[in-house]
Design a protein around this motif. Sequence first.
Motif, short mmCIF file in Angstrom:
data_model
loop_
_atom_site.label_atom_id
_atom_site.label_comp_id
_atom_site.label_asym_id
_atom_site.label_seq_id
_atom_site.Cartn_x
_atom_site.Cartn_y
_atom_site.Cartn_z
N LEU A 1 -9.73 -9.31 -2.71
CA LEU A 1 -9.28 -8.38 -3.74
C LEU A 1 -9.27 -6.97 -3.17
O LEU A 1 -10.30 -6.45 -2.73
CB LEU A 1 -10.21 -8.45 -4.96
CG LEU A 1 -9.76 -7.69 -6.21
CD1 LEU A 1 -8.40 -8.20 -6.69
CD2 LEU A 1 -10.80 -7.84 -7.31
N VAL B 1 -7.17 3.50 -2.99
CA VAL B 1 -8.08 4.63 -3.25
C VAL B 1 -7.69 5.79 -2.35
O VAL B 1 -6.87 5.65 -1.42
CB VAL B 1 -9.55 4.24 -2.95
CG1 VAL B 1 -10.04 3.18 -3.90
CG2 VAL B 1 -9.71 3.79 -1.50
N SER C 1 -11.65 -3.10 0.09
CA SER C 1 -11.93 -4.41 -0.51
C SER C 1 -12.96 -4.23 -1.60
O SER C 1 -13.97 -3.54 -1.40
CB SER C 1 -12.44 -5.38 0.56
OG SER C 1 -12.97 -6.53 -0.03
N ILE C 2 -12.73 -4.83 -2.75
CA ILE C 2 -13.68 -4.70 -3.87
C ILE C 2 -14.18 -6.08 -4.31
O ILE C 2 -14.50 -6.30 -5.46
CB ILE C 2 -13.05 -3.95 -5.06
CG1 ILE C 2 -11.76 -4.66 -5.53
CG2 ILE C 2 -12.77 -2.51 -4.71
CD1 ILE C 2 -11.18 -4.08 -6.80
N GLU D 1 -4.52 -9.15 -5.27
CA GLU D 1 -5.33 -10.32 -4.92
C GLU D 1 -4.59 -11.15 -3.89
O GLU D 1 -3.43 -11.52 -4.09
CB GLU D 1 -5.63 -11.15 -6.17
CG GLU D 1 -6.61 -12.28 -5.92
CD GLU D 1 -7.01 -13.00 -7.20
OE1 GLU D 1 -6.78 -14.23 -7.25
OE2 GLU D 1 -7.51 -12.33 -8.12
N SER E 1 0.82 -1.22 0.00
CA SER E 1 0.00 0.00 0.00
C SER E 1 0.85 1.27 0.00
O SER E 1 0.41 2.32 -0.47
CB SER E 1 -0.95 0.01 1.21
OG SER E 1 -0.22 0.14 2.42
N GLU F 1 -2.53 4.88 -6.99
CA GLU F 1 -3.99 4.89 -6.89
C GLU F 1 -4.61 4.10 -8.04
O GLU F 1 -4.24 4.26 -9.20
CB GLU F 1 -4.50 6.33 -6.92
CG GLU F 1 -6.01 6.44 -6.72
CD GLU F 1 -6.47 7.89 -6.77
OE1 GLU F 1 -7.63 8.09 -7.19
OE2 GLU F 1 -5.69 8.78 -6.41
N GLY F 2 -5.55 3.19 -7.69
CA GLY F 2 -6.22 2.37 -8.70
C GLY F 2 -5.62 0.98 -8.84
O GLY F 2 -6.24 0.10 -9.44
N GLU F 3 -4.41 0.76 -8.30
CA GLU F 3 -3.79 -0.56 -8.39
C GLU F 3 -4.54 -1.54 -7.48
O GLU F 3 -5.09 -1.17 -6.44
CB GLU F 3 -2.31 -0.51 -8.00
CG GLU F 3 -1.41 0.12 -9.04
CD GLU F 3 0.05 -0.08 -8.72
OE1 GLU F 3 0.39 -1.09 -8.05
OE2 GLU F 3 0.87 0.77 -9.14
N THR F 4 -4.50 -2.81 -7.89
CA THR F 4 -5.20 -3.84 -7.12
C THR F 4 -4.24 -4.94 -6.71
O THR F 4 -3.17 -5.13 -7.32
CB THR F 4 -6.36 -4.46 -7.93
OG1 THR F 4 -5.82 -5.06 -9.11
CG2 THR F 4 -7.40 -3.42 -8.28
N VAL G 1 -6.83 1.77 1.45
CA VAL G 1 -7.10 0.45 0.89
C VAL G 1 -8.55 0.06 1.16
O VAL G 1 -9.05 0.23 2.28
CB VAL G 1 -6.16 -0.62 1.48
CG1 VAL G 1 -6.47 -2.00 0.88
CG2 VAL G 1 -4.70 -0.26 1.21
N LYS H 1 -7.86 -2.72 -3.31
CA LYS H 1 -7.61 -1.64 -4.26
C LYS H 1 -7.16 -0.38 -3.52
O LYS H 1 -7.65 -0.09 -2.42
CB LYS H 1 -8.90 -1.33 -5.04
CG LYS H 1 -8.76 -0.25 -6.09
CD LYS H 1 -10.09 -0.02 -6.80
CE LYS H 1 -9.99 1.07 -7.85
NZ LYS H 1 -11.29 1.31 -8.53
#
Length: 542
Positions: free
Chosen positions: A219, A223, A206-207, A181, A171, A176-179, A204, A221
Motif C-alpha cells: 500500500l 506525500v 509505504s503505509i 494498492e 506518482s 497528495e494523499g492519494e493511495t 511515495v 501513498k
Amino acid sequence: MTDVTRDNYEEVLSELKKCIPEATFVTIDFEFTGLVSQRCPDISLFDSPEDRYNILRQSCTEFGIVQFGLTLFKYCNAERNYSCKTYNVYIFPRSYKHLSRQVLFDSSACEFLMKYDFDINRCFYGGISHLNENELQSVLVDNTKNPSEIVLNNVKEDFMVRKLSQIRSWSKSALEGETLEVDCFSSGMRSVLRYRVISDLDNVVSIDYEISSGDTELLLKIVTPSEKLALRTSKEHRDKRELQDAKGCMEIFKLLKIYKKPLIGHNIYFDLLFLYQKFFKNLPYSYYDFKREIHEIFPVIFDTKHIINNIKVEVRNDTSLVGFFRSSSLKMLYDEVSSQKIMQIMYQPGINPNFDLTTGIHEHCAGFDSFITGAVFIRLAHFYAARHFHTTSLKPFHFNDYIRELDKFCNCINLIRCSVTHVSLIGEDPSSIRPDWLVVTSRDNREINELHVAHVLSAFGSVDVRKRSPVSCLVAVPSVGISAGLLVAMQGHKRYVVRRYSPRFNVNLNKILPILELSIPFVFVGILYTCRRSIGKLFEKG
C-alpha cells in the motif's frame, strides 16, 4: 506486591534498575505451562545428573513461563530487618518480525494453575514478551537484510520492472494523499518492491507496516518530501520500541546478570534451566557447559529445598524438634519457620514485605512464592547459625554471616527422584547415596512384564523399574530401608526372584558371542599348530 504487565512494564523496569543494585539478595520463582515433555523419558531414580539435564533441556524448549516472581531483599543494619520489594510478572512470548514461538501447554499444569486461580486472560492479553540472545541475533540479522541484495530471476525481474513503471506513472499524476494498492504475489516480492519504490521516488511512501508479514499487498501513498522524512523517523522510532517490547524480560535478566546478587530459590533446578533458555540463550547440549555458565552468571546460589533436606538429617536426633520440619514443601515450610519455636530464637531479623500478608494471596502465585522463599531462607539461615552458638554468646547476624554458616550448601541444587540428591555447580557432583539396584528375574523363565513388576513392588515403597532382558528387570529404590525390606519380603515369591544387581559381573552375552564365534577358528588353528610342533619335537628326540 506489584503485578507487572505490558501496561506498567517500563515503569517497573526503571524501578528495578535502581533497586537491584541496592539489594542484598534476590529470590525467584516461576510458573510453567509444563515440566517434562511426553517426548522425553520419564524422570527416575536411574537418572544420572547428566541424564536428568538432557531430559529437562528438551522440555525447556517446548514449555513456557507464564509467571515470573521476583523479590528483592535489602538489609538495613540499623533496624536489623529486611525490606522487600516483590514483583509478580505475567509473561507471554509474542511474535516479532519472522519470529513466532510455539509453546506447549500440559493439561495437568493448566489444571494446577487453575486450582490456584491463575488469571490466564491477564497472561495472554497483558503478558510481557521475552527473547534470548539466539532469538535476538536472528531478529537483528533479519532486520539488517538489504532487499537490494536479493537477486531475482528473469521472470520476477520483468515483473518488478513493469510494476515500478506503473507506480512511477501513477506518482507523477496522483495528488497528495492519494493511495495505490499493489499486489506483489509474495511477501518477499513485496519487500523488494517496497525498497525500490521508497529509494527511487521522493514523494511515495509505504503505509502497510501494520499488515502481517505473510501478506502480499503493498500500500503506497503520495506525500511531500518533508512528510516522507518525518514518517521515516517515526518508523525508526517505532521499530526500536517494538524491539524493546519483544526483548521484555530479557532486560530484567540482564540486570540480574550484571549485578550478580546472591540468588535464592526453592527447588530451583527447573527455574535455572528455564531462566537460561528463555532469557539468556539456548541451553547448551553439554551438561557441564551449563553448570559452568550458570555459575559464571550467578556465582552464589542457594536452594532452600536442599538446605532443609540437610537440616532435617542433622536435627533428626534433637528431641526438642520432634515433629518439626516434617515437610520440605514451600508453603508448609514457611508456616513452620514462622512459628513460635523458630521466631523465639534471639535476634531474629525483621522481614517487611511491600504487601499485606493477610489479604489472602494464593499459594503458587509466583510473586508470593518468591517472597516466602526469601523468608524461609532467612529463618533457616538464622536457625542454623544460632545452633552453633550458646545462648549467652548469640549475637545479631548479618547476611554475610548467614552465607558463611551455609557455605557447604552454596551452589548445591536439589534434584527430585534422581540417582543423586543434588548437583554441584562447582566441581564434581556428589556420589550417589542410593542403595544398589536390584534385579528381578522370572522364576519360570517366562517373559517378564515391567508394569506388573512395578505394581508388585509398589507395596514396599516408590520404586522405578526398567526392562533389562526378556526375563529380567532392574529396580532402583530410593532408600536402604526399602531395599532391605523388599529383599526380605520377596523371598520365596511364587513368580519372581529378587537379588542385588552386580554390574561388574553383568556380561552382555549378545555382545560377547559374536566375538567368540569369530575367534574360535583362530584358537583352533593355534591349538593344531602347537600340537604339531610338540609331536615334531618328540620324533626328533626319538
